[in-house]
Design a protein around this motif. Structure first.
Motif, PDB file in Angstrom:
ATOM      1  N   ARG A  42       0.844  -1.185   0.000  1.00 43.99           N
ATOM      2  CA  ARG A  42       0.000   0.000   0.000  1.00 43.99           C
ATOM      3  C   ARG A  42       0.884   1.242   0.000  1.00 43.99           C
ATOM      4  NH1 ARG A  42      -2.577  -3.222   4.126  1.00 43.99           N
ATOM      5  NH2 ARG A  42      -4.616  -3.990   3.433  1.00 43.99           N
ATOM      6  N   ARG A  43       0.303   2.350  -0.426  1.00 45.57           N
ATOM      7  CA  ARG A  43       1.062   3.606  -0.431  1.00 45.57           C
ATOM      8  C   ARG A  43       1.557   3.965   0.960  1.00 45.57           C
ATOM      9  NH1 ARG A  43      -3.105   7.069  -4.239  1.00 45.57           N
ATOM     10  NH2 ARG A  43      -2.191   6.534  -6.276  1.00 45.57           N
ATOM     11  N   GLU A  44       0.692   3.792   1.955  1.00 46.96           N
ATOM     12  CA  GLU A  44       1.096   4.166   3.310  1.00 46.96           C
ATOM     13  C   GLU A  44       2.208   3.272   3.836  1.00 46.96           C
ATOM     14  OE1 GLU A  44      -2.936   1.946   3.664  1.00 46.96           O
ATOM     15  OE2 GLU A  44      -1.947   3.410   2.334  1.00 46.96           O
ATOM     16  N   GLU A  45       2.232   2.008   3.392  1.00 48.78           N
ATOM     17  CA  GLU A  45       3.300   1.103   3.818  1.00 48.78           C
ATOM     18  C   GLU A  45       4.638   1.518   3.221  1.00 48.78           C
ATOM     19  OE1 GLU A  45       0.719  -3.014   4.397  1.00 48.78           O
ATOM     20  OE2 GLU A  45       1.492  -2.481   2.408  1.00 48.78           O
ATOM     21  N   LEU A  46       4.630   1.854   1.937  1.00 48.77           N
ATOM     22  CA  LEU A  46       5.873   2.288   1.317  1.00 48.77           C
ATOM     23  C   LEU A  46       6.344   3.612   1.911  1.00 48.77           C
ATOM     24  CD1 LEU A  46       8.060   1.802  -0.765  1.00 48.77           C
ATOM     25  CD2 LEU A  46       6.667   3.017  -2.448  1.00 48.77           C
TER      26      LEU A  46
END
Length: 310
Positions: A42-46
């Motif tokens: 996910r974007r937030e994970e990256l």
């Protein structure tokens, strides 16, 4: 399309594609299985892995922010598990690199380049431009890579051979590489690097479009957004005149000629492969043990004739 708009799409596509290729387990994150709505991270994970805010990363991926600092780009490269060539490509796609670009340089074989080619002796040499167009070659280079084409074909600017087109659309060239899929990946990766450096080159864009239309294999590899640097690669070649040989292909940038490089092929000193390369400077008959049939299927345009002379 202007340079800034095109740059936005390139940067966003690269980030989102490479993010989708990473699994949570690859970076030590919990995998939620079927509950994950997106492939990869996910974007937030990256963003968390790279140490930047989610909002800032989203702006980068959507092309709303093009001036990320070198430190942020390096952090994203580390989070995405990029190699050195891909990290440099990410920097190239950033705003600072594009702002420093100048007009497309001319591609030419100057007397100095010819002297450099001559200095390589009997080694096969091919002079390539930024689009992988063949600008010139010596006798051995022509015999090794494209003996089925006219020796003077690089001299005709409008119909020059292109090594990427040959690899994907020409049966003779496909037969040259025992591990053709690896060669194909390398070719696509180098074109990805070229598009990052020269996003407004219309002939480069046309080449990418042509290969995407005529080769499903190219289209699949292109969508992966993998990048390869021009350096050195080892291949096993299957030549119709001298048989199989293990070689190194070295890429040497030409001073004062941006985008132009020499590809020099060598083999281990004293090996049968080195002797075979030297034979390419002489008239030869096809190798007796080289099969003329049983070629893998080749993607060709509807007309049935690969456009190898562009």
């Amino acid at each position: 399309m202007d340079e800034t708009t095109h740059g936005k799409s390139l940067l966003g596509e690269f980030l989102s594609t490479r993010r989708a290729q990473l699994k949570p387990a690859d970076v030590g994150l919990r995998d939620y299985g079927d509950r994950r709505r997106v492939p990869g991270l996910r974007r937030e994970e990256l963003a968390r892995l790279a140490g930047v805010s989610v909002a800032y990363y989203i702006r980068l991926e959507q092309g709303q922010s093009l001036n990320a600092s070198p430190q942020v780009l390096d952090a994203l490269a580390a989070a995405l598990r990029l190699d050195d060539a891909e990290r440099r490509h990410l920097h190239t796609l950033s705003g600072d690199a594009r702002q420093s670009r100048r007009r497309l340089p001319a591609e030419r074989v100057t007397p100095a380049v010819r002297q450099l080619v001559d200095a390589m002796g009997d080694s096969p040499v091919v002079v390539l431009g930024r689009r992988s167009d063949v600008l010139g070659w010596n006798r051995a280079g022509h015999a090794l890579f494209a003996g089925h084409l006219a020796p003077d074909s690089p001299d005709r600017k409008a119909t020059r051979p292109n090594t990427a087109r040959l690899v994907f659309l020409d049966a003779h060239t496909r037969d040259l590489y025992v591990d053709w899929p690896r060669k194909a990946r390398d070719v696509v990766g180098k074109l990805r690097q070229a598009v990052g450096e020269y996003p407004d080159d219309p002939r480069l864009a046309s080449l990418i479009g042509e290969l995407t239309m005529h080769s499903p294999q190219f289209a699949k590899l292109w969508a992966e957004h993998r990048v390869r640097g021009w350096d050195m690669a080892e291949y096993r070649m299957r030549h119709p005149m001298v048989g199989e040989l293990d070689v190194l292909q070295h890429s040497i940038p030409v001073p004062r000629e941006p985008g132009v490089r020499l590809v020099v092929t060598t083999a281990e000193p004293g090996s049968p492969a080195q002797a075979a390369l030297r034979l390419l400077n002489q008239p030869l008959e096809p190798a007796a043990d080289t099969p003329a049939t049983d070629r893998p299927a080749v993607d060709t345009p509807a007309c049935g004739v690969p456009p190898v002379h562009r």
